[in-house]
Design a protein around this motif. Structure first.
Motif, mmCIF file in Angstrom:
data_model
loop_
_atom_site.group_PDB
_atom_site.id
_atom_site.type_symbol
_atom_site.label_atom_id
_atom_site.label_comp_id
_atom_site.label_asym_id
_atom_site.label_seq_id
_atom_site.Cartn_x
_atom_site.Cartn_y
_atom_site.Cartn_z
ATOM 1 N N MET A 222 22.293 45.430 47.890
ATOM 2 C CA MET A 222 23.197 44.320 47.594
ATOM 3 C C MET A 222 24.625 44.639 48.050
ATOM 4 O O MET A 222 25.313 43.784 48.597
ATOM 5 C CB MET A 222 23.193 44.014 46.098
ATOM 6 C CG MET A 222 24.072 42.830 45.720
ATOM 7 S SD MET A 222 24.160 42.568 43.947
ATOM 8 C CE MET A 222 25.539 43.598 43.535
ATOM 9 N N MET A 223 25.058 45.880 47.832
ATOM 10 C CA MET A 223 26.410 46.266 48.226
ATOM 11 C C MET A 223 26.557 46.304 49.749
ATOM 12 O O MET A 223 27.577 45.867 50.285
ATOM 13 C CB MET A 223 26.784 47.625 47.626
ATOM 14 C CG MET A 223 26.889 47.604 46.133
ATOM 15 S SD MET A 223 28.182 46.470 45.583
ATOM 16 C CE MET A 223 28.027 46.635 43.830
ATOM 17 N N VAL A 224 25.550 46.799 50.419
ATOM 18 C CA VAL A 224 25.579 46.818 51.881
ATOM 19 C C VAL A 224 25.705 45.392 52.411
ATOM 20 O O VAL A 224 26.521 45.107 53.294
ATOM 21 C CB VAL A 224 24.333 47.523 52.457
ATOM 22 C CG1 VAL A 224 24.249 47.368 53.970
ATOM 23 C CG2 VAL A 224 24.343 49.010 52.076
ATOM 24 N N ALA B 270 32.576 52.248 32.577
ATOM 25 C CA ALA B 270 31.162 51.920 32.767
ATOM 26 C C ALA B 270 30.968 50.996 33.965
ATOM 27 O O ALA B 270 30.113 51.243 34.830
ATOM 28 C CB ALA B 270 30.593 51.285 31.495
ATOM 29 N N ALA B 271 31.769 49.957 34.032
ATOM 30 C CA ALA B 271 31.619 48.978 35.113
ATOM 31 C C ALA B 271 31.900 49.597 36.479
ATOM 32 O O ALA B 271 31.145 49.393 37.439
ATOM 33 C CB ALA B 271 32.552 47.789 34.872
ATOM 34 N N PHE B 272 32.978 50.365 36.581
ATOM 35 C CA PHE B 272 33.373 50.881 37.890
ATOM 36 C C PHE B 272 32.574 52.097 38.325
ATOM 37 O O PHE B 272 32.393 52.308 39.523
ATOM 38 C CB PHE B 272 34.874 51.138 37.943
ATOM 39 C CG PHE B 272 35.654 49.874 38.092
ATOM 40 C CD1 PHE B 272 35.630 49.163 39.281
ATOM 41 C CD2 PHE B 272 36.394 49.369 37.043
ATOM 42 C CE1 PHE B 272 36.334 47.982 39.423
ATOM 43 C CE2 PHE B 272 37.107 48.189 37.174
ATOM 44 C CZ PHE B 272 37.070 47.488 38.369
ATOM 45 N N VAL B 273 32.082 52.887 37.415
ATOM 46 C CA VAL B 273 31.207 53.990 37.809
ATOM 47 C C VAL B 273 29.888 53.416 38.322
ATOM 48 O O VAL B 273 29.356 53.887 39.336
ATOM 49 C CB VAL B 273 31.003 54.990 36.656
ATOM 50 C CG1 VAL B 273 29.852 55.944 36.943
ATOM 51 C CG2 VAL B 273 32.289 55.774 36.411
ATOM 52 N N MET B 274 29.388 52.385 37.654
ATOM 53 C CA MET B 274 28.145 51.761 38.133
ATOM 54 C C MET B 274 28.353 51.054 39.468
ATOM 55 O O MET B 274 27.581 51.246 40.413
ATOM 56 C CB MET B 274 27.602 50.784 37.085
ATOM 57 C CG MET B 274 26.999 51.470 35.892
ATOM 58 S SD MET B 274 26.132 50.359 34.755
ATOM 59 C CE MET B 274 27.414 49.269 34.249
ATOM 60 N N ALA B 275 29.395 50.239 39.566
ATOM 61 C CA ALA B 275 29.636 49.484 40.805
ATOM 62 C C ALA B 275 30.021 50.413 41.951
ATOM 63 O O ALA B 275 29.502 50.290 43.071
ATOM 64 C CB ALA B 275 30.724 48.435 40.586
ATOM 65 N N GLY C 121 29.396 53.604 42.166
ATOM 66 C CA GLY C 121 28.228 54.428 42.471
ATOM 67 C C GLY C 121 27.219 53.684 43.327
ATOM 68 O O GLY C 121 26.630 54.257 44.256
ATOM 69 N N ALA C 122 27.022 52.405 43.041
ATOM 70 C CA ALA C 122 26.109 51.590 43.853
ATOM 71 C C ALA C 122 26.619 51.455 45.278
ATOM 72 O O ALA C 122 25.840 51.491 46.243
ATOM 73 C CB ALA C 122 25.919 50.210 43.220
ATOM 74 N N LYS C 123 27.912 51.323 45.420
ATOM 75 C CA LYS C 123 28.498 51.246 46.768
ATOM 76 C C LYS C 123 28.276 52.553 47.515
ATOM 77 O O LYS C 123 27.878 52.568 48.678
ATOM 78 C CB LYS C 123 29.992 50.929 46.686
ATOM 79 C CG LYS C 123 30.292 49.498 46.274
ATOM 80 C CD LYS C 123 31.782 49.308 46.056
ATOM 81 C CE LYS C 123 32.109 47.893 45.631
ATOM 82 N NZ LYS C 123 31.743 47.593 44.243
ATOM 83 N N LEU C 124 28.544 53.667 46.864
ATOM 84 C CA LEU C 124 28.409 54.972 47.503
ATOM 85 C C LEU C 124 26.952 55.320 47.785
ATOM 86 O O LEU C 124 26.659 56.005 48.776
ATOM 87 C CB LEU C 124 29.059 56.051 46.637
ATOM 88 C CG LEU C 124 30.579 55.935 46.488
ATOM 89 C CD1 LEU C 124 31.093 56.933 45.464
ATOM 90 C CD2 LEU C 124 31.270 56.116 47.832
ATOM 91 N N ALA C 125 26.043 54.852 46.938
ATOM 92 C CA ALA C 125 24.619 55.128 47.122
ATOM 93 C C ALA C 125 23.990 54.227 48.175
ATOM 94 O O ALA C 125 22.844 54.441 48.576
ATOM 95 C CB ALA C 125 23.877 54.973 45.790
ATOM 96 N N GLY C 126 24.709 53.198 48.597
ATOM 97 C CA GLY C 126 24.185 52.299 49.623
ATOM 98 C C GLY C 126 23.186 51.284 49.090
ATOM 99 O O GLY C 126 22.247 50.912 49.800
ATOM 100 N N ALA C 127 23.401 50.830 47.859
ATOM 101 C CA ALA C 127 22.528 49.801 47.293
ATOM 102 C C ALA C 127 22.495 48.594 48.224
ATOM 103 O O ALA C 127 23.526 48.189 48.769
ATOM 104 C CB ALA C 127 23.016 49.393 45.907
ATOM 105 N N GLU D 262 28.802 43.703 54.426
ATOM 106 C CA GLU D 262 28.478 43.139 55.742
ATOM 107 C C GLU D 262 29.041 41.723 55.838
ATOM 108 O O GLU D 262 29.605 41.332 56.857
ATOM 109 C CB GLU D 262 26.958 43.135 55.951
ATOM 110 C CG GLU D 262 26.538 42.914 57.360
ATOM 111 C CD GLU D 262 26.963 44.042 58.301
ATOM 112 O OE1 GLU D 262 27.330 43.722 59.441
ATOM 113 O OE2 GLU D 262 26.932 45.206 57.908
ATOM 114 N N ALA D 263 28.912 40.968 54.738
ATOM 115 C CA ALA D 263 29.428 39.598 54.716
ATOM 116 C C ALA D 263 30.958 39.576 54.805
ATOM 117 O O ALA D 263 31.537 38.677 55.417
ATOM 118 C CB ALA D 263 28.969 38.876 53.444
ATOM 119 N N ILE D 264 31.606 40.551 54.196
ATOM 120 C CA ILE D 264 33.070 40.615 54.261
ATOM 121 C C ILE D 264 33.513 40.836 55.704
ATOM 122 O O ILE D 264 34.519 40.292 56.139
ATOM 123 C CB ILE D 264 33.615 41.720 53.329
ATOM 124 C CG1 ILE D 264 33.369 41.331 51.869
ATOM 125 C CG2 ILE D 264 35.097 41.969 53.579
ATOM 126 C CD1 ILE D 264 33.651 42.425 50.870
#
Length: 112
Positions: free
Chosen positions: A29-31, A14-19, A21-27, A35-37
């Motif tokens: 917060m993830m962008v 659940a945690a990794f599909v959501m996280a 998925g958010a990365k792949l969808a370009g959420a 960017e900060a990294i």
């Protein structure tokens, strides 16, 4: 004891599909996080693919250990990123890392 690794796999999935998925969808917060990294957005995509793919691997007996190892390594990286760059708390990554250790522990034993 039989349900502990199953519960860990459900929570990790659940945690990794959501996280992931958010990365792949370009959420947004993830962008911003990637960017900060400072490694570029390609690293967000790679991380998302690893997270979603490794979460799926948790459900195939022959790939379960490898999937947990990939997720654990990803969480080590996340903890380091939080401690050195992102702040303020690496606790969520540490908790997910501990859950991967549960799966690794139960998978490392030979089946009886």
């Amino acid at each position: 004891m039989h349900y502990i690794p199953l519960i860990a796999r459900v929570l990790l999935t659940a945690a990794f599909v959501m996280a992931g998925g958010a990365k792949l969808a370009g959420a947004e917060m993830m962008v911003g996080t990637f960017e900060a990294i400072g490694w570029g957005q390609w690293f967000r995509y790679v991380t998302g693919i690893i997270e979603v793919g490794a979460a799926a691997m948790l459900w195939v007996k022959s790939t379960r250990l490898l999937g947990a190892l990939l997720l654990g390594a990803t969480m080590v990286g996340a903890i380091i990123a939080h401690l050195l760059v992102l702040g303020p708390s690496a606790v969520p990554a540490a908790v997910l890392g501990l859950l991967t250790l549960v799966v690794i522990y139960f998978e490392r034993r030979p089946a009886a």
